[in-house]
Motif scaffolding. Structure first.
Motif, short mmCIF file in Angstrom:
data_model
loop_
_atom_site.label_atom_id
_atom_site.label_comp_id
_atom_site.label_asym_id
_atom_site.label_seq_id
_atom_site.Cartn_x
_atom_site.Cartn_y
_atom_site.Cartn_z
N PHE A 46 13.54 12.75 -13.04
CA PHE A 46 13.18 14.17 -12.97
C PHE A 46 12.11 14.51 -14.00
CE2 PHE A 46 17.51 14.89 -10.97
CZ PHE A 46 16.99 15.10 -9.72
N SER A 47 12.19 13.90 -15.16
CA SER A 47 11.16 14.11 -16.18
C SER A 47 9.81 13.60 -15.69
CB SER A 47 11.58 13.40 -17.47
OG SER A 47 10.64 13.62 -18.47
N LYS A 48 9.81 12.45 -15.06
CA LYS A 48 8.57 11.86 -14.54
C LYS A 48 7.99 12.71 -13.42
CE LYS A 48 6.76 7.35 -13.41
NZ LYS A 48 7.05 5.93 -13.35
N ILE A 49 8.85 13.19 -12.53
CA ILE A 49 8.37 14.05 -11.44
C ILE A 49 7.76 15.32 -12.02
CG2 ILE A 49 9.06 15.47 -9.46
CD1 ILE A 49 11.23 13.34 -8.87
N ALA A 50 8.43 15.92 -13.01
CA ALA A 50 7.91 17.14 -13.63
C ALA A 50 6.56 16.88 -14.28
CB ALA A 50 8.90 17.68 -14.66
N ALA A 51 6.41 15.75 -14.95
CA ALA A 51 5.15 15.43 -15.64
C ALA A 51 4.01 15.22 -14.65
CB ALA A 51 5.33 14.18 -16.51
N GLN A 52 4.32 14.71 -13.47
CA GLN A 52 3.28 14.42 -12.49
C GLN A 52 3.09 15.52 -11.46
OE1 GLN A 52 3.46 10.51 -10.73
NE2 GLN A 52 4.10 9.57 -12.65
N LEU A 53 3.87 16.58 -11.57
CA LEU A 53 3.81 17.65 -10.58
C LEU A 53 2.46 18.36 -10.68
CD1 LEU A 53 5.94 18.94 -8.59
CD2 LEU A 53 5.94 20.83 -10.19
N SER A 54 1.73 18.32 -9.59
CA SER A 54 0.42 18.93 -9.55
C SER A 54 0.02 19.15 -8.10
CB SER A 54 -0.60 18.03 -10.25
OG SER A 54 -1.91 18.43 -9.96
N GLN A 55 -0.76 20.17 -7.90
CA GLN A 55 -1.25 20.47 -6.57
C GLN A 55 -2.09 19.31 -6.04
OE1 GLN A 55 -3.21 24.27 -6.42
NE2 GLN A 55 -4.38 23.75 -4.63
N THR A 56 -2.76 18.59 -6.93
CA THR A 56 -3.68 17.55 -6.50
C THR A 56 -3.09 16.14 -6.52
OG1 THR A 56 -4.52 17.38 -8.76
CG2 THR A 56 -5.70 18.86 -7.25
N ASN A 57 -1.85 15.99 -6.97
CA ASN A 57 -1.23 14.67 -7.03
C ASN A 57 -0.64 14.31 -5.67
OD1 ASN A 57 0.17 12.34 -7.56
ND2 ASN A 57 1.45 13.20 -9.17
N PRO A 58 -1.09 13.20 -5.06
CA PRO A 58 -0.56 12.83 -3.75
C PRO A 58 0.88 12.33 -3.80
CG PRO A 58 -2.15 11.20 -4.50
CD PRO A 58 -2.16 12.32 -5.51
N ALA A 59 1.38 11.95 -4.97
CA ALA A 59 2.80 11.62 -5.22
C ALA A 59 3.27 10.31 -4.60
CB ALA A 59 3.71 12.76 -4.80
N HIS A 60 2.37 9.47 -4.10
CA HIS A 60 2.78 8.19 -3.52
C HIS A 60 3.51 7.31 -4.53
CE1 HIS A 60 0.53 8.86 0.14
NE2 HIS A 60 -0.51 9.20 -0.57
N ASP A 61 3.03 7.28 -5.76
CA ASP A 61 3.64 6.42 -6.79
C ASP A 61 5.09 6.81 -7.05
OD1 ASP A 61 1.23 5.14 -6.98
OD2 ASP A 61 0.59 6.18 -8.80
N LEU A 62 5.39 8.10 -6.95
CA LEU A 62 6.75 8.56 -7.20
C LEU A 62 7.72 8.01 -6.15
CD1 LEU A 62 6.05 12.22 -8.34
CD2 LEU A 62 6.93 10.35 -9.74
#
Length: 177
Positions: A109-125
């Motif tokens: 959850f900490s990692k998701i929060a840190a990477q949360l962005s309109q421009t992040n495609p989130a594939h790595d998550l």
């Protein structure tokens, strides 16, 4: 009609900050083994999203040829994620045991929060979640009923987190910049 672009961008930022707050609150609850929450932050997020969508729909109707479809789809995607977060908040309420898996999930959850962005495609998550699932599978079986119930809830939370991220990945594939 004047564009409401600045106000819409402000909502983007506010929504992302509220999402981060919720995810970090989940991290806190899982780290402490204390899941008591009333999903107040999710209620606040829902209100923000309603306000943002009203503004975007108004902007869309005022500008027949204006490109506001992205904003509409973006805030609707965040509404889907908000419903997932509400389910997760209810599940966290049942976690009263600080299991090692809770700490693993808190890190996620900490990692998701840190990477949360309109421009992040989130594939790595999504890849990270698959690794976390593998860690869960390789753990020894629970010894007590309470451990079993907690681990089952944590596994369900992990699956919900996967769905949360998949919603964003799907959105980015369709509407990403």
């Amino acid at each position: 009609m004047p564009s409401r672009e600045k106000a819409i961008q402000s909502y983007h930022l506010q929504v992302e900050e509220k999402l981060k707050d919720i995810l970090l609150r989940f991290k806190y609850y899982l780290s402490k083994g204390d899941g008591r929450n009333q999903a107040q932050l999710v209620d606040q997020l829902d209100k923000l999203l309603d306000e943002a969508l009203k503004l975007v729909y108004l902007d869309h109707s005022d500008h027949l040829f204006h490109q506001t479809d992205y904003h509409i789809h973006y805030f609707e995607m965040r509404q889907r994620q908000s419903r997932i977060l509400r389910n997760m908040a209810q599940q966290i309420n049942t976690c009263h045991l600080a299991a090692s898996e809770s700490l693993i999930l808190a890190q996620l959850f900490s990692k998701i929060a840190a990477q949360l962005s309109q421009t992040n495609p989130a594939h790595d998550l999504l890849d990270d979640i698959e690794r976390y699932l593998q860690v869960f599978r390789n753990r020894s079986l629970p010894k007590t009923r309470e451990e079993f119930e907690t681990r089952a809830t944590l596994l369900q939370l992990l699956r919900e987190a996967e769905t949360f991220i998949q919603v964003k990945v799907d959105f980015y594939q369709k509407y990403g910049n």
